[in-house]
Design a protein around this motif. Sequence first.
Motif, PDB file in Angstrom:
ATOM      1  N   ASP A   6       0.876  -1.166   0.000  1.00  0.00           N
ATOM      2  CA  ASP A   6       0.000   0.000   0.000  1.00  0.00           C
ATOM      3  C   ASP A   6       0.918   1.222   0.000  1.00  0.00           C
ATOM      4  O   ASP A   6       1.262   1.743   1.060  1.00  0.00           O
ATOM      5  N   ASN A  28      -3.458   5.481  -3.392  1.00  0.00           N
ATOM      6  CA  ASN A  28      -4.583   6.415  -3.304  1.00  0.00           C
ATOM      7  C   ASN A  28      -4.017   7.822  -3.500  1.00  0.00           C
ATOM      8  O   ASN A  28      -2.795   8.002  -3.434  1.00  0.00           O
ATOM      9  N   PHE A 129     -11.586  -2.259   5.486  1.00  0.00           N
ATOM     10  CA  PHE A 129     -10.556  -1.467   6.179  1.00  0.00           C
ATOM     11  C   PHE A 129     -10.454  -1.894   7.635  1.00  0.00           C
ATOM     12  O   PHE A 129     -11.132  -1.348   8.504  1.00  0.00           O
ATOM     13  N   ALA A 163      -7.431  -4.376   3.845  1.00  0.00           N
ATOM     14  CA  ALA A 163      -6.722  -3.088   3.752  1.00  0.00           C
ATOM     15  C   ALA A 163      -6.692  -2.407   5.115  1.00  0.00           C
ATOM     16  O   ALA A 163      -7.321  -2.876   6.062  1.00  0.00           O
ATOM     17  N   SER A 164      -5.956  -1.302   5.171  1.00  0.00           N
ATOM     18  CA  SER A 164      -5.760  -0.578   6.428  1.00  0.00           C
ATOM     19  C   SER A 164      -5.118  -1.518   7.453  1.00  0.00           C
ATOM     20  O   SER A 164      -5.529  -1.600   8.602  1.00  0.00           O
ATOM     21  N   THR A 183      -2.992  -5.919   1.788  1.00  0.00           N
ATOM     22  CA  THR A 183      -2.176  -4.804   1.315  1.00  0.00           C
ATOM     23  C   THR A 183      -1.651  -4.064   2.531  1.00  0.00           C
ATOM     24  O   THR A 183      -2.398  -3.814   3.484  1.00  0.00           O
TER      25      THR A 183
HETATM   26  O1  G3P Z   1      -5.219   0.431   2.355  1.00  0.00           O
HETATM   27  C1  G3P Z   1      -5.888   1.538   2.880  1.00  0.00           C
HETATM   28  C2  G3P Z   1      -4.926   2.440   3.581  1.00  0.00           C
HETATM   29  O2  G3P Z   1      -4.271   3.303   2.708  1.00  0.00           O
HETATM   30  C3  G3P Z   1      -5.528   3.159   4.734  1.00  0.00           C
HETATM   31  O3  G3P Z   1      -4.772   2.793   5.812  1.00  0.00           O
HETATM   32  O4  G3P Z   1      -3.766   2.944   8.033  1.00  0.00           O
HETATM   33  O5  G3P Z   1      -4.702   5.013   6.953  1.00  0.00           O
HETATM   34  O6  G3P Z   1      -6.225   3.243   7.786  1.00  0.00           O
HETATM   35  P1  G3P Z   1      -4.888   3.546   7.213  1.00  0.00           P
END
Ligand code: G3P
Length: 196
Positions: A6, A28, A129, A163-164, A183
């Motif tokens: 990511d 992103n 997420f 993700a996240s 990711t």
């Molecule tokens: O994959 C999604 C990511 O970019 C967001 O991650 O850690 O900001 O919640 P985060």
Amino acid sequence: MKIFLDTANTKELKKAADIGILDGCTTNPTLIMKEGKDYKKTLKEICSIVSGPVSAETVSLNAEGMVKEGREFAKIAKNIVVKVTMTPEGMKACRLLTKSGIRVNTTLVFSANQALLAAKAGSYLVSPFIGRLDDIGEKGTELIKEIRQIYDNYSFKSQILAASIRSPEHVKEVAMLGADIATMPFKVYEQLFNHK
Ligand code: G3P
């Protein structure tokens, strides 16, 4: 389980590609902005490093705008997957893009029902997420478990892209729960190599 980075940092992507464990990339606008580079040029560069799917995120709020952006992104390289948000307009765009042969990653998924809708709209990838759910006091990985069960019940082809992700523990948990892809930031990727 596939491992994606990511990031929009091409040095990090080159390092992982050189190791040979890199199945794709998610980006992103915020990540690309942090690199201080042009959005489309960066995506093109990323697609030349990563042979697997590379997610490019749309920013429009309506289906028409998302489809227009998505069609432009798809021209950059064959491995582009267009990210749309989990909203009614996003799902309309998902259906239209998928119908025209462009693969879609439905992002910002926070519930099992949203994942069900994303699969029904034809998403190639669906991005729950998990870290953001942890942030609000829920257990993000539970969502992976629920979505896995729903997709298996109905043989949905959409792939679950966790993700996240914030830690190696997250990676281990989503792998045990059957996510198709995780990711993660490069920092977490590096941490996967370590042990006590
Ligand atoms: O994959 C999604 C990511 O970019 C967001 O991650 O850690 O900001 O919640 P985060």
